[in-house]
Design a protein around this motif. Structure first.
Motif, PDB file in Angstrom:
ATOM      1  N   PRO A 131       0.832  -1.213   0.000  1.00  0.00           N
ATOM      2  CA  PRO A 131       0.000   0.000   0.000  1.00  0.00           C
ATOM      3  C   PRO A 131       0.861   1.255   0.000  1.00  0.00           C
ATOM      4  CG  PRO A 131       0.016  -1.023   2.176  1.00  0.00           C
ATOM      5  CD  PRO A 131       0.688  -1.989   1.251  1.00  0.00           C
ATOM      6  N   ARG A 132       0.638   2.109  -0.986  1.00  0.00           N
ATOM      7  CA  ARG A 132       1.397   3.351  -1.112  1.00  0.00           C
ATOM      8  C   ARG A 132       0.577   4.428  -1.822  1.00  0.00           C
ATOM      9  NH1 ARG A 132       3.833  -0.766  -4.002  1.00  0.00           N
ATOM     10  NH2 ARG A 132       3.514  -0.722  -6.258  1.00  0.00           N
ATOM     11  N   SER A 133      -0.733   4.250  -1.893  1.00  0.00           N
ATOM     12  CA  SER A 133      -1.570   5.155  -2.671  1.00  0.00           C
ATOM     13  C   SER A 133      -1.477   6.582  -2.152  1.00  0.00           C
ATOM     14  CB  SER A 133      -3.027   4.699  -2.644  1.00  0.00           C
ATOM     15  OG  SER A 133      -3.845   5.645  -3.308  1.00  0.00           O
ATOM     16  N   LEU A 134      -1.325   7.514  -3.094  1.00  0.00           N
ATOM     17  CA  LEU A 134      -1.314   8.933  -2.757  1.00  0.00           C
ATOM     18  C   LEU A 134      -2.675   9.431  -2.295  1.00  0.00           C
ATOM     19  CD1 LEU A 134       0.829  10.044  -5.803  1.00  0.00           C
ATOM     20  CD2 LEU A 134       1.595   9.997  -3.414  1.00  0.00           C
ATOM     21  N   ILE A 135      -3.719   8.665  -2.591  1.00  0.00           N
ATOM     22  CA  ILE A 135      -5.056   9.041  -2.108  1.00  0.00           C
ATOM     23  C   ILE A 135      -5.072   9.104  -0.587  1.00  0.00           C
ATOM     24  CG2 ILE A 135      -7.473   8.308  -2.000  1.00  0.00           C
ATOM     25  CD1 ILE A 135      -7.127   7.161  -4.824  1.00  0.00           C
ATOM     26  N   ALA A 136      -4.235   8.299   0.054  1.00  0.00           N
ATOM     27  CA  ALA A 136      -4.158   8.320   1.515  1.00  0.00           C
ATOM     28  C   ALA A 136      -3.763   9.703   2.020  1.00  0.00           C
ATOM     29  CB  ALA A 136      -3.158   7.270   2.002  1.00  0.00           C
ATOM     30  N   GLU A 137      -2.889  10.388   1.304  1.00  0.00           N
ATOM     31  CA  GLU A 137      -2.496  11.737   1.702  1.00  0.00           C
ATOM     32  C   GLU A 137      -3.692  12.686   1.671  1.00  0.00           C
ATOM     33  OE1 GLU A 137       0.675  13.247  -0.647  1.00  0.00           O
ATOM     34  OE2 GLU A 137       1.966  11.497  -0.358  1.00  0.00           O
ATOM     35  N   LEU A 138      -4.536  12.531   0.662  1.00  0.00           N
ATOM     36  CA  LEU A 138      -5.688  13.424   0.514  1.00  0.00           C
ATOM     37  C   LEU A 138      -6.722  13.176   1.599  1.00  0.00           C
ATOM     38  CD1 LEU A 138      -6.055  13.159  -3.362  1.00  0.00           C
ATOM     39  CD2 LEU A 138      -4.610  14.702  -2.027  1.00  0.00           C
ATOM     40  N   LEU A 139      -6.869  11.929   2.010  1.00  0.00           N
ATOM     41  CA  LEU A 139      -7.749  11.631   3.135  1.00  0.00           C
ATOM     42  C   LEU A 139      -7.201  12.251   4.409  1.00  0.00           C
ATOM     43  CD1 LEU A 139      -8.475   7.847   2.406  1.00  0.00           C
ATOM     44  CD2 LEU A 139     -10.093   9.737   2.154  1.00  0.00           C
ATOM     45  N   ASP A 140      -5.901  12.186   4.554  1.00  0.00           N
ATOM     46  CA  ASP A 140      -5.266  12.657   5.781  1.00  0.00           C
ATOM     47  C   ASP A 140      -5.278  14.173   5.896  1.00  0.00           C
ATOM     48  OD1 ASP A 140      -3.551  12.005   8.192  1.00  0.00           O
ATOM     49  OD2 ASP A 140      -2.151  13.290   7.099  1.00  0.00           O
ATOM     50  N   ASP A 141      -5.051  14.877   4.781  1.00  0.00           N
ATOM     51  CA  ASP A 141      -4.940  16.341   4.872  1.00  0.00           C
ATOM     52  C   ASP A 141      -6.230  17.086   4.557  1.00  0.00           C
ATOM     53  OD1 ASP A 141      -5.230  16.437   2.083  1.00  0.00           O
ATOM     54  OD2 ASP A 141      -3.104  16.776   1.696  1.00  0.00           O
ATOM     55  N   GLY A 142      -7.317  16.345   4.280  1.00  0.00           N
ATOM     56  CA  GLY A 142      -8.609  16.973   4.073  1.00  0.00           C
ATOM     57  C   GLY A 142      -8.823  17.557   2.691  1.00  0.00           C
ATOM     58  N   SER A 143      -7.951  17.213   1.732  1.00  0.00           N
ATOM     59  CA  SER A 143      -8.064  17.791   0.390  1.00  0.00           C
ATOM     60  C   SER A 143      -9.378  17.459  -0.295  1.00  0.00           C
ATOM     61  CB  SER A 143      -6.902  17.306  -0.480  1.00  0.00           C
ATOM     62  OG  SER A 143      -5.671  17.807  -0.020  1.00  0.00           O
ATOM     63  N   ILE A 144      -9.974  16.333   0.059  1.00  0.00           N
ATOM     64  CA  ILE A 144     -11.213  15.896  -0.582  1.00  0.00           C
ATOM     65  C   ILE A 144     -12.439  16.539   0.068  1.00  0.00           C
ATOM     66  CG2 ILE A 144     -12.620  13.860  -1.148  1.00  0.00           C
ATOM     67  CD1 ILE A 144     -10.063  12.187  -0.980  1.00  0.00           C
TER      68      ILE A 144
ATOM     69  N   GLU B  41      -2.631  18.312  -5.522  1.00  0.00           N
ATOM     70  CA  GLU B  41      -1.215  18.383  -5.162  1.00  0.00           C
ATOM     71  C   GLU B  41      -0.911  17.275  -4.155  1.00  0.00           C
ATOM     72  OE1 GLU B  41       2.519  19.562  -5.623  1.00  0.00           O
ATOM     73  OE2 GLU B  41       0.900  20.753  -6.517  1.00  0.00           O
ATOM     74  N   THR B  42       0.112  16.464  -4.440  1.00  0.00           N
ATOM     75  CA  THR B  42       0.527  15.389  -3.530  1.00  0.00           C
ATOM     76  C   THR B  42       2.041  15.423  -3.386  1.00  0.00           C
ATOM     77  OG1 THR B  42       0.935  13.671  -5.205  1.00  0.00           O
ATOM     78  CG2 THR B  42      -1.362  13.977  -4.461  1.00  0.00           C
TER      79      THR B  42
END
Length: 298
Positions: free
Chosen positions: A112-125, A281-282
């Protein structure tokens, strides 16, 4: 070759020795360490601390601890295995971390290395969600990490986690149970959207998108992963073309799709010139993850 154990070596010294071995073996930062670490020292620290049963994120407190010759030998065997097999370290430890959350992994799933995880974490979505966001789909869930992170991020939602691979879903079950989310995450064996019930407010998808030329050039670490989860056809867009045929019918009125496509933006734009997605942005740049609304996909 295995380093000869000495009786007065500290944890930090063992890590430095193992890092030197990883460097000498010809592993590269972008290839050899593309599964959770980005350099030889961090990879060595992961393997050494894991083998010694120490906390992975607290090297400073244990760096001067002596390591017995017996433990040195066990660490050296693990590092030799990493070098000789070229298997990702996560397969050797059966653990990977994403946004600080641990997940079980083995050869049945990609690391697991999906950049989507970053967006979940930082609230981008979050700007595209609302109080009406209740049903989430994690399509191509693999080991279930994005489904777990979505459920943790949005406590009021339920998540369907779908994958074509029953082996992957067996690993996802381990992680869903590990994080006590079985009441909110449903695992679905499905070829794309075929068995997904629909009615989704948010769809997350990290599909197979690697184009054929890139697949042929993958280093050994990535060839150790299931090809089914990586290969996206000649231009990387095969799964996505199929997905776009009927995805709108599975989405509620204000739903959005968050889609990861890696380094395939040029191929995506050639395949879908009429679409104008929002690019996030990721840590890997601004052309790896995109958002499309239901209206655009319809």
């Amino acid at each position: 070759m295995t380093t000869t154990p000495t009786p007065t070596v500290t944890v930090l010294e063992v890590i430095e020795q193992m890092a030197a071995q990883l460097e000498a073996a010809g592993l590269t930062f972008s290839d050899g360490y593309g599964h959770g670490t980005t350099n030889a020292f961090d990879e060595a620290a992961w393997l050494v601390l894991w083998k010694l049963g120490l906390e992975l994120d607290d090297l400073e407190s244990v760096e001067n601890r002596p390591v017995s010759p017996e433990d040195q030998a066990q660490v050296a065997l693990l590092v030799d295995q990493r070098i000789n097999t070229r298997k990702p370290a996560a397969y050797l430890t059966n653990e990977a971390w994403l946004m600080g959350v641990p997940f079980y992994v083995d050869e049945r799933v990609i690391i697991p290395r999906s950049l989507i995880a970053e967006l979940l974490d930082d609230g981008s979505i979050d700007d595209w969600l609302s109080d009406a966001t209740h049903r989430v789909l994690d399509l191509c869930t693999g080991n279930g990490s994005l489904a777990v992170l979505a459920a943790m991020t949005y406590p009021e939602v339920v998540v369907d986690a779908a994958d074509i691979s029953p082996d992957a879903l067996a690993v996802a079950r381990i992680n869903v149970d590990r994080h006590q989310l079985s009441e909110r995450i449903t695992l679905i064996e499905s070829d794309g959207l075929a068995n997904c019930p629909g009615g989704y407010d948010l769809i997350l998808c990290n599909p197979p998108y690697v184009n054929a030329a890139s697949m042929a050039a993958l280093p050994a670490e990535f060839r150790a992963e299931p090809g089914l989860a990586l290969a996206g056809g000649s231009d990387g867009m095969d799964f996505i073309r199929s997905l776009f045929l009927n995805i709108a019918a599975q989405m509620n009125e204000n739903a959005v799709l968050v889609l990861e496509i890696g380094n395939e933006r040029a191929n995506f734009e050639r395949a879908f010139p009429h679409l104008e997605p929002l690019w996030f942005e990721t840590s890997a740049g601004s052309d790896q993850v995109l958002l499309l609304t239901r209206e655009q996909l319809a």
